[in-house]
Scaffold this active site. Structure first.
Site, PDB file in Angstrom:
ATOM      1  N   GLU A  94      20.045  22.158  -4.630  1.00  0.00           N
ATOM      2  CA  GLU A  94      19.767  21.644  -3.281  1.00  0.00           C
ATOM      3  C   GLU A  94      20.222  22.646  -2.225  1.00  0.00           C
ATOM      4  OE1 GLU A  94      18.574  19.024  -1.728  1.00  0.00           O
ATOM      5  OE2 GLU A  94      18.479  17.333  -3.129  1.00  0.00           O
ATOM      6  N   ASP A  95      19.643  22.546  -1.048  1.00  0.00           N
ATOM      7  CA  ASP A  95      20.081  23.392   0.067  1.00  0.00           C
ATOM      8  C   ASP A  95      21.382  22.867   0.670  1.00  0.00           C
ATOM      9  OD1 ASP A  95      18.834  21.109   1.147  1.00  0.00           O
ATOM     10  OD2 ASP A  95      17.627  22.230   2.599  1.00  0.00           O
ATOM     11  N   ASP A  98      23.936  16.461   3.462  1.00  0.00           N
ATOM     12  CA  ASP A  98      24.303  16.078   4.822  1.00  0.00           C
ATOM     13  C   ASP A  98      24.716  14.598   4.794  1.00  0.00           C
ATOM     14  OD1 ASP A  98      24.471  16.308   7.640  1.00  0.00           O
ATOM     15  OD2 ASP A  98      22.392  15.749   7.903  1.00  0.00           O
ATOM     16  N   PHE A 147      24.372  21.919  13.083  1.00  0.00           N
ATOM     17  CA  PHE A 147      23.052  22.127  12.509  1.00  0.00           C
ATOM     18  C   PHE A 147      22.857  23.607  12.228  1.00  0.00           C
ATOM     19  CE2 PHE A 147      18.473  22.326  12.075  1.00  0.00           C
ATOM     20  CZ  PHE A 147      18.244  21.213  11.293  1.00  0.00           C
ATOM     21  N   ARG A 160      13.381  29.660   8.089  1.00  0.00           N
ATOM     22  CA  ARG A 160      13.811  29.629   6.692  1.00  0.00           C
ATOM     23  C   ARG A 160      14.041  31.031   6.142  1.00  0.00           C
ATOM     24  NH1 ARG A 160      13.078  24.383   4.671  1.00  0.00           N
ATOM     25  NH2 ARG A 160      11.325  23.216   5.512  1.00  0.00           N
TER      26      ARG A 160
HETATM   27  P1  IMP Z   1      20.558  14.362   3.898  1.00  0.00           P
HETATM   28  O1  IMP Z   1      20.903  13.881   5.283  1.00  0.00           O
HETATM   29  O2  IMP Z   1      21.788  14.632   3.082  1.00  0.00           O
HETATM   30  O3  IMP Z   1      19.611  13.421   3.234  1.00  0.00           O
HETATM   31  O4  IMP Z   1      19.843  15.762   4.077  1.00  0.00           O
HETATM   32  C1  IMP Z   1      18.471  15.842   3.916  1.00  0.00           C
HETATM   33  C2  IMP Z   1      17.907  17.171   4.237  1.00  0.00           C
HETATM   34  O5  IMP Z   1      18.065  17.391   5.637  1.00  0.00           O
HETATM   35  C3  IMP Z   1      18.491  18.407   3.596  1.00  0.00           C
HETATM   36  O6  IMP Z   1      18.027  18.627   2.281  1.00  0.00           O
HETATM   37  C4  IMP Z   1      17.971  19.449   4.560  1.00  0.00           C
HETATM   38  O7  IMP Z   1      16.630  19.790   4.261  1.00  0.00           O
HETATM   39  C5  IMP Z   1      18.045  18.751   5.887  1.00  0.00           C
HETATM   40  N1  IMP Z   1      19.256  19.141   6.631  1.00  0.00           N
HETATM   41  C6  IMP Z   1      20.430  18.496   6.755  1.00  0.00           C
HETATM   42  N2  IMP Z   1      21.296  19.177   7.526  1.00  0.00           N
HETATM   43  C7  IMP Z   1      20.639  20.302   7.896  1.00  0.00           C
HETATM   44  C8  IMP Z   1      20.995  21.439   8.696  1.00  0.00           C
HETATM   45  O8  IMP Z   1      22.104  21.585   9.241  1.00  0.00           O
HETATM   46  N3  IMP Z   1      20.016  22.377   8.852  1.00  0.00           N
HETATM   47  C9  IMP Z   1      18.790  22.293   8.278  1.00  0.00           C
HETATM   48  N4  IMP Z   1      18.427  21.262   7.520  1.00  0.00           N
HETATM   49  C10 IMP Z   1      19.345  20.271   7.334  1.00  0.00           C
HETATM   50 MG    MG Z   2      14.527  20.265   6.133  1.00  0.00          MG
END
Ligand code: IMP
Ligand code: MG
Length: 169
Positions: A94-95, A98, A147, A160
């Site tokens: 995963e990237d 959050d 962010f 990206r």
């Molecule tokens: P979640 O809130 O953990 O479900 O995160 C979902 C997705 O939101 C991640 O896989 C990212 O693609 C995107 N995301 C969350 N935080 C960031 C950030 O700081 N920058 C860019 N994308 C983010």
């Molecule tokens: Mg995204």
């Protein structure tokens, strides 16, 4: 835009994680290493080239709706893996974790599809943002609630390609 993590720091940390993952997966066969598109693509490509156990690579695209900087809390599997999940040991790459909503969704998706085990490697973690109790087994960097873009991560699908992690100001 301010640089938060340099490409060199990412390289070094990725090697450390690869060593750890190689140790943990050494005795596993036919592991499925799964890239969560699009954000994990750079980290995935760098990581898998340093992994040395028996594996297959595949891709999936969980999409959390909302195209700004806030996730809506709704997730959908826009592209399912091409390969069979049933009975496999999975390493999901995963990237960023959050709120954790996407990761929780993906883990459930894989378990419901019959995965034997699911481990998660995430380049970034924002622990203070968590809304559901999930975690990655291997974390590159724990960061503050800011962010970030670059190295696969986007803001409205842009940036990206940046070769490092940057904070949007
Ligand atoms: P979640 O809130 O953990 O479900 O995160 C979902 C997705 O939101 C991640 O896989 C990212 O693609 C995107 N995301 C969350 N935080 C960031 C950030 O700081 N920058 C860019 N994308 C983010
Ligand atoms: Mg995204």
């Amino acid at each position: 835009m301010k640089e938060l993590i340099t490409k060199k720091a990412i390289e070094e940390r990725t090697s450390e994680l690869a060593e750890q993952i190689n140790r943990d997966f050494a005795d596993k066969k036919d592991v499925l290493v799964l890239c969560a598109l699009k954000g994990a693509v750079m980290f995935f490509a760098d990581l898998v080239r340093q992994l040395n156990f028996d594996m297959e690579l595949d891709f999936c695209a969980p999409q959390s709706y909302g195209d700004g900087t806030i996730s809506s809390g709704k997730v959908d599997m826009k592209l399912a893996p091409f390969t069979t999940i049933k009975g496999r040991d999975i390493l999901l790459v995963e990237d960023i974790v959050d709120t954790g909503i996407s990761l929780e969704f993906c883990k459930k998706y894989l378990v419901d599809s019959g995965a034997k085990s699911v481990k998660v490697a995430a380049l970034l973690d924002k622990p203070t943002r968590r809304r559901v109790a999930v975690f990655a087994d291997y974390v590159g960097f724990s960061i503050e609630d800011k962010f970030v873009i670059g190295f696969g991560l986007d803001k409205m699908q842009k940036f990206r390609n940046l070769n490092g992690i940057f904070v949007v100001e």
